[in-house]
Design a protein around this motif. Sequence first.
Motif, PDB file in Angstrom:
ATOM      1  N   SER A  77      26.621   2.569 -12.849  1.00  0.00           N
ATOM      2  CA  SER A  77      26.346   1.152 -12.603  1.00  0.00           C
ATOM      3  C   SER A  77      24.907   0.876 -12.169  1.00  0.00           C
ATOM      4  CB  SER A  77      27.325   0.575 -11.585  1.00  0.00           C
ATOM      5  OG  SER A  77      27.192   1.224 -10.347  1.00  0.00           O
ATOM      6  N   THR A  78      24.211   1.897 -11.649  1.00  0.00           N
ATOM      7  CA  THR A  78      22.824   1.703 -11.208  1.00  0.00           C
ATOM      8  C   THR A  78      21.831   2.603 -11.939  1.00  0.00           C
ATOM      9  OG1 THR A  78      22.949   3.392  -9.476  1.00  0.00           O
ATOM     10  CG2 THR A  78      23.624   1.135  -8.873  1.00  0.00           C
ATOM     11  N   ARG A 108      37.640   7.326  -8.070  1.00  0.00           N
ATOM     12  CA  ARG A 108      36.401   6.582  -7.830  1.00  0.00           C
ATOM     13  C   ARG A 108      35.618   6.395  -9.131  1.00  0.00           C
ATOM     14  NH1 ARG A 108      36.736   9.715  -3.188  1.00  0.00           N
ATOM     15  NH2 ARG A 108      35.183  11.247  -3.835  1.00  0.00           N
ATOM     16  N   ILE A 111      37.035   3.540 -11.285  1.00  0.00           N
ATOM     17  CA  ILE A 111      36.547   2.252 -10.777  1.00  0.00           C
ATOM     18  C   ILE A 111      35.083   2.036 -11.192  1.00  0.00           C
ATOM     19  CG2 ILE A 111      35.996   0.964  -8.667  1.00  0.00           C
ATOM     20  CD1 ILE A 111      38.499   2.428  -7.419  1.00  0.00           C
ATOM     21  N   GLU A 112      34.272   3.061 -11.109  1.00  0.00           N
ATOM     22  CA  GLU A 112      32.864   2.968 -11.497  1.00  0.00           C
ATOM     23  C   GLU A 112      32.733   2.657 -12.988  1.00  0.00           C
ATOM     24  OE1 GLU A 112      28.627   3.177 -11.287  1.00  0.00           O
ATOM     25  OE2 GLU A 112      30.176   2.803  -9.792  1.00  0.00           O
ATOM     26  N   ASP A 114      34.803   1.086 -14.803  1.00  0.00           N
ATOM     27  CA  ASP A 114      35.217  -0.301 -15.002  1.00  0.00           C
ATOM     28  C   ASP A 114      34.029  -1.247 -14.784  1.00  0.00           C
ATOM     29  OD1 ASP A 114      37.334  -2.411 -15.332  1.00  0.00           O
ATOM     30  OD2 ASP A 114      36.704  -2.856 -13.267  1.00  0.00           O
ATOM     31  N   LYS A 115      33.161  -0.907 -13.839  1.00  0.00           N
ATOM     32  CA  LYS A 115      31.984  -1.747 -13.550  1.00  0.00           C
ATOM     33  C   LYS A 115      31.038  -1.857 -14.742  1.00  0.00           C
ATOM     34  CE  LYS A 115      31.770  -0.585  -8.634  1.00  0.00           C
ATOM     35  NZ  LYS A 115      30.941   0.099  -7.611  1.00  0.00           N
ATOM     36  N   VAL A 116      31.047  -0.845 -15.604  1.00  0.00           N
ATOM     37  CA  VAL A 116      30.146  -0.867 -16.762  1.00  0.00           C
ATOM     38  C   VAL A 116      30.908  -1.151 -18.063  1.00  0.00           C
ATOM     39  CG1 VAL A 116      28.362   0.542 -15.684  1.00  0.00           C
ATOM     40  CG2 VAL A 116      30.179   1.662 -16.989  1.00  0.00           C
ATOM     41  N   GLU A 120      40.216   1.136 -18.580  1.00  0.00           N
ATOM     42  CA  GLU A 120      40.824   2.149 -17.719  1.00  0.00           C
ATOM     43  C   GLU A 120      41.470   3.265 -18.525  1.00  0.00           C
ATOM     44  OE1 GLU A 120      44.163   2.741 -14.228  1.00  0.00           O
ATOM     45  OE2 GLU A 120      43.546   0.706 -14.749  1.00  0.00           O
ATOM     46  N   SER A 123      38.819   5.608 -19.698  1.00  0.00           N
ATOM     47  CA  SER A 123      38.268   6.348 -18.569  1.00  0.00           C
ATOM     48  C   SER A 123      39.206   7.468 -18.145  1.00  0.00           C
ATOM     49  CB  SER A 123      38.021   5.410 -17.380  1.00  0.00           C
ATOM     50  OG  SER A 123      37.057   4.454 -17.704  1.00  0.00           O
TER      51      SER A 123
END
Length: 162
Positions: A77-78, A108, A111-112, A114-116, A120, A123
């Motif tokens: 995400s970053t 975890r 969830i990460e 999903d941010k990008v 699910e 993933s």
Amino acid sequence: MGMPLIKALGLTRYLEGPITVILALIGPGNTPSIARALACRVTDQNKQVFIDGQDKAMLDPPPLPGSSVAIVTCLPSTLQTYQFKGTFQHLRPATAAEADWITGPIERMVIEFDKVGYLEEKSRAYLAVNPLDLAVLSFELTAVFEQTPGPNAGVRLYGQPK
């Protein structure tokens, strides 16, 4: 160096994930091997990378002790990215406790992802692991590099050039 160095560099929380992990090493006969890994863990005594059985097959035959290892990690995400270089110590089957532990980093990472924008189900398929075939690679840390895209990419945070 172990946990004190990782703490000093501010990487303790980062390595707990969620991060993607790519492992590259030199196998017997100077043959390069690359494998996806599921998570990293650093304790006072050990630097460990957790590898599923299908990915472990990419390391067959396993490297010789002292062989070069590079681990590239990224927070999607970053795009915060670090490269850890070191020397291979050993590859062994995971314990039952380690197989239980891997669930946290995997959850975890779902969830990460999903941010990008990863679904699910995709993933979970990508991160699927057979706990009976999970392996742990240990290495001795020799250098850490900032690899996040930008002006500091490639900056050595720890270690000497070879």
